[in-house]
Design a protein around this motif. Sequence first.
Motif, PDB file in Angstrom:
ATOM      1  N   ASP A   1       0.810  -1.216   0.000  1.00  0.00           N
ATOM      2  CA  ASP A   1       0.000   0.000   0.000  1.00  0.00           C
ATOM      3  C   ASP A   1       0.847   1.271   0.000  1.00  0.00           C
ATOM      4  O   ASP A   1       0.507   2.267   0.634  1.00  0.00           O
ATOM      5  CB  ASP A   1      -0.979   0.015   1.183  1.00  0.00           C
ATOM      6  CG  ASP A   1      -2.049  -1.055   1.064  1.00  0.00           C
ATOM      7  OD1 ASP A   1      -2.409  -1.412  -0.078  1.00  0.00           O
ATOM      8  OD2 ASP A   1      -2.526  -1.538   2.110  1.00  0.00           O
ATOM      9  N   GLY A   2       1.987   1.224  -0.675  1.00  0.00           N
ATOM     10  CA  GLY A   2       2.838   2.403  -0.797  1.00  0.00           C
ATOM     11  C   GLY A   2       3.650   2.730   0.441  1.00  0.00           C
ATOM     12  O   GLY A   2       4.308   3.764   0.505  1.00  0.00           O
ATOM     13  N   GLY A   3       3.645   1.868   1.429  1.00  0.00           N
ATOM     14  CA  GLY A   3       4.406   2.106   2.652  1.00  0.00           C
ATOM     15  C   GLY A   3       5.182   0.868   3.054  1.00  0.00           C
ATOM     16  O   GLY A   3       5.075  -0.189   2.431  1.00  0.00           O
ATOM     17  N   THR A   4       5.988   1.000   4.091  1.00  0.00           N
ATOM     18  CA  THR A   4       6.734  -0.146   4.588  1.00  0.00           C
ATOM     19  C   THR A   4       5.854  -0.947   5.539  1.00  0.00           C
ATOM     20  O   THR A   4       4.927  -0.417   6.149  1.00  0.00           O
ATOM     21  CB  THR A   4       8.018   0.289   5.332  1.00  0.00           C
ATOM     22  OG1 THR A   4       7.658   1.152   6.405  1.00  0.00           O
ATOM     23  CG2 THR A   4       8.976   0.989   4.398  1.00  0.00           C
ATOM     24  N   VAL A   5       6.166  -2.222   5.636  1.00  0.00           N
ATOM     25  CA  VAL A   5       5.458  -3.109   6.548  1.00  0.00           C
ATOM     26  C   VAL A   5       6.192  -3.040   7.889  1.00  0.00           C
ATOM     27  O   VAL A   5       7.420  -3.134   7.921  1.00  0.00           O
ATOM     28  CB  VAL A   5       5.429  -4.550   5.986  1.00  0.00           C
ATOM     29  CG1 VAL A   5       4.810  -5.512   6.966  1.00  0.00           C
ATOM     30  CG2 VAL A   5       4.657  -4.565   4.674  1.00  0.00           C
ATOM     31  N   PRO A   6       5.464  -2.865   9.000  1.00  0.00           N
ATOM     32  CA  PRO A   6       6.126  -2.633  10.282  1.00  0.00           C
ATOM     33  C   PRO A   6       7.029  -3.763  10.771  1.00  0.00           C
ATOM     34  O   PRO A   6       8.054  -3.509  11.372  1.00  0.00           O
ATOM     35  CB  PRO A   6       4.973  -2.397  11.256  1.00  0.00           C
ATOM     36  CG  PRO A   6       3.759  -2.915  10.579  1.00  0.00           C
ATOM     37  CD  PRO A   6       4.021  -2.871   9.112  1.00  0.00           C
ATOM     38  N   LEU A   7       6.671  -5.004  10.492  1.00  0.00           N
ATOM     39  CA  LEU A   7       7.474  -6.145  10.926  1.00  0.00           C
ATOM     40  C   LEU A   7       7.740  -7.050   9.739  1.00  0.00           C
ATOM     41  O   LEU A   7       6.924  -7.142   8.828  1.00  0.00           O
ATOM     42  CB  LEU A   7       6.744  -6.948  12.012  1.00  0.00           C
ATOM     43  CG  LEU A   7       6.417  -6.200  13.295  1.00  0.00           C
ATOM     44  CD1 LEU A   7       5.537  -7.063  14.189  1.00  0.00           C
ATOM     45  CD2 LEU A   7       7.681  -5.801  14.026  1.00  0.00           C
ATOM     46  N   ARG A   8       8.860  -7.737   9.761  1.00  0.00           N
ATOM     47  CA  ARG A   8       9.177  -8.694   8.698  1.00  0.00           C
ATOM     48  C   ARG A   8       8.584 -10.040   9.097  1.00  0.00           C
ATOM     49  O   ARG A   8       9.298 -10.976   9.405  1.00  0.00           O
ATOM     50  CB  ARG A   8      10.684  -8.759   8.499  1.00  0.00           C
ATOM     51  CG  ARG A   8      11.280  -7.456   7.982  1.00  0.00           C
ATOM     52  CD  ARG A   8      12.783  -7.493   7.920  1.00  0.00           C
ATOM     53  NE  ARG A   8      13.268  -8.481   6.985  1.00  0.00           N
ATOM     54  CZ  ARG A   8      13.680  -8.220   5.744  1.00  0.00           C
ATOM     55  NH1 ARG A   8      13.655  -6.997   5.295  1.00  0.00           N
ATOM     56  NH2 ARG A   8      14.104  -9.176   4.964  1.00  0.00           N
ATOM     57  N   ASN A   9       7.234 -10.128   9.095  1.00  0.00           N
ATOM     58  CA  ASN A   9       6.588 -11.343   9.583  1.00  0.00           C
ATOM     59  C   ASN A   9       5.602 -11.950   8.581  1.00  0.00           C
ATOM     60  O   ASN A   9       4.736 -12.727   8.960  1.00  0.00           O
ATOM     61  CB  ASN A   9       5.905 -11.083  10.925  1.00  0.00           C
ATOM     62  CG  ASN A   9       4.798 -10.048  10.844  1.00  0.00           C
ATOM     63  OD1 ASN A   9       4.573  -9.429   9.807  1.00  0.00           O
ATOM     64  ND2 ASN A   9       4.121  -9.829  11.955  1.00  0.00           N
ATOM     65  N   VAL A  10       5.745 -11.600   7.299  1.00  0.00           N
ATOM     66  CA  VAL A  10       4.915 -12.186   6.251  1.00  0.00           C
ATOM     67  C   VAL A  10       5.853 -12.702   5.170  1.00  0.00           C
ATOM     68  O   VAL A  10       6.695 -11.960   4.672  1.00  0.00           O
ATOM     69  CB  VAL A  10       3.940 -11.152   5.649  1.00  0.00           C
ATOM     70  CG1 VAL A  10       3.123 -11.776   4.523  1.00  0.00           C
ATOM     71  CG2 VAL A  10       3.025 -10.569   6.720  1.00  0.00           C
ATOM     72  N   THR A  11       5.718 -13.986   4.825  1.00  0.00           N
ATOM     73  CA  THR A  11       6.584 -14.562   3.798  1.00  0.00           C
ATOM     74  C   THR A  11       5.770 -15.028   2.595  1.00  0.00           C
ATOM     75  O   THR A  11       4.563 -15.243   2.684  1.00  0.00           O
ATOM     76  CB  THR A  11       7.388 -15.766   4.333  1.00  0.00           C
ATOM     77  OG1 THR A  11       6.480 -16.801   4.727  1.00  0.00           O
ATOM     78  CG2 THR A  11       8.290 -15.362   5.485  1.00  0.00           C
ATOM     79  N   LEU A  12       6.484 -15.182   1.492  1.00  0.00           N
ATOM     80  CA  LEU A  12       5.927 -15.731   0.266  1.00  0.00           C
ATOM     81  C   LEU A  12       6.988 -16.672  -0.289  1.00  0.00           C
ATOM     82  O   LEU A  12       8.150 -16.275  -0.416  1.00  0.00           O
ATOM     83  CB  LEU A  12       5.631 -14.614  -0.735  1.00  0.00           C
ATOM     84  CG  LEU A  12       5.087 -15.090  -2.074  1.00  0.00           C
ATOM     85  CD1 LEU A  12       3.781 -14.361  -2.362  1.00  0.00           C
ATOM     86  CD2 LEU A  12       6.064 -14.801  -3.179  1.00  0.00           C
ATOM     87  N   VAL A  13       6.599 -17.903  -0.564  1.00  0.00           N
ATOM     88  CA  VAL A  13       7.515 -18.890  -1.129  1.00  0.00           C
ATOM     89  C   VAL A  13       7.051 -19.201  -2.545  1.00  0.00           C
ATOM     90  O   VAL A  13       5.897 -19.582  -2.751  1.00  0.00           O
ATOM     91  CB  VAL A  13       7.555 -20.187  -0.283  1.00  0.00           C
ATOM     92  CG1 VAL A  13       8.479 -21.213  -0.929  1.00  0.00           C
ATOM     93  CG2 VAL A  13       7.990 -19.880   1.145  1.00  0.00           C
ATOM     94  N   VAL A  14       7.953 -18.993  -3.507  1.00  0.00           N
ATOM     95  CA  VAL A  14       7.672 -19.314  -4.901  1.00  0.00           C
ATOM     96  C   VAL A  14       8.344 -20.650  -5.189  1.00  0.00           C
ATOM     97  O   VAL A  14       9.566 -20.769  -5.077  1.00  0.00           O
ATOM     98  CB  VAL A  14       8.220 -18.222  -5.849  1.00  0.00           C
ATOM     99  CG1 VAL A  14       7.949 -18.580  -7.302  1.00  0.00           C
ATOM    100  CG2 VAL A  14       7.640 -16.864  -5.498  1.00  0.00           C
ATOM    101  N   ASP A  15       7.543 -21.651  -5.526  1.00  0.00           N
ATOM    102  CA  ASP A  15       8.057 -22.991  -5.810  1.00  0.00           C
ATOM    103  C   ASP A  15       7.312 -23.537  -7.025  1.00  0.00           C
ATOM    104  O   ASP A  15       6.285 -24.205  -6.884  1.00  0.00           O
ATOM    105  CB  ASP A  15       7.862 -23.891  -4.596  1.00  0.00           C
ATOM    106  CG  ASP A  15       8.501 -25.258  -4.765  1.00  0.00           C
ATOM    107  OD1 ASP A  15       9.254 -25.464  -5.742  1.00  0.00           O
ATOM    108  OD2 ASP A  15       8.250 -26.135  -3.919  1.00  0.00           O
ATOM    109  N   GLY A  16       7.802 -23.193  -8.214  1.00  0.00           N
ATOM    110  CA  GLY A  16       7.110 -23.576  -9.438  1.00  0.00           C
ATOM    111  C   GLY A  16       5.780 -22.853  -9.510  1.00  0.00           C
ATOM    112  O   GLY A  16       5.717 -21.636  -9.387  1.00  0.00           O
ATOM    113  N   SER A  17       4.708 -23.602  -9.644  1.00  0.00           N
ATOM    114  CA  SER A  17       3.386 -22.984  -9.695  1.00  0.00           C
ATOM    115  C   SER A  17       2.738 -22.891  -8.313  1.00  0.00           C
ATOM    116  O   SER A  17       1.631 -22.386  -8.175  1.00  0.00           O
ATOM    117  CB  SER A  17       2.475 -23.758 -10.651  1.00  0.00           C
ATOM    118  OG  SER A  17       2.289 -25.073 -10.170  1.00  0.00           O
TER     119      SER A  17
END
Length: 152
Positions: free
Chosen positions: A44-60
């Motif tokens: 949303d155009g800003g920084t996220v307060p904590l680094r506590n959300v991940t995304l793993v890309v593994d093929g599809s």
Amino acid sequence: MPRLTRLGLGAAATAATLALASCGPAQIGSGGIPQGEYVLVGMDGGTVPLRNVTLVVDGSQISGRGPCNSYSTQNNANLPALELSPIVSTKMHCKDAPLENRFFSVLQTANEMEFYGGVLKVKSPQTWLIFEHGHRADEVQVSAVESARGAP
């Protein structure tokens, strides 16, 4: 103070190299998107307060962890395009549920990924999700020196 021998120094250098190599994306997947784990740093155009959300890309397969729940979904398009199946997540509630719900809402409507300069951008009609390669802040990381020493 003990002196490092050539063998000991070589082992430390090897451990450091392996530790650094594990920091980068494992391999470039289809569409030029590196496979691996990313951590959310902007939304949303800003920084996220904590680094506590991940995304793993593994093929599809797209998966990860939010501040409250783990999630997964299937990409039905070829990267860098996204056409995600409904996101499946655990149903735990926590104080950071509003952030997680917003993240899921944006991710569900995402239609494209872009990777440039070490940054993964996930585009939706609403906004961009900005990720850096890495892990959640609350995950314990072992330094190369500790690894070389055999410390847990």
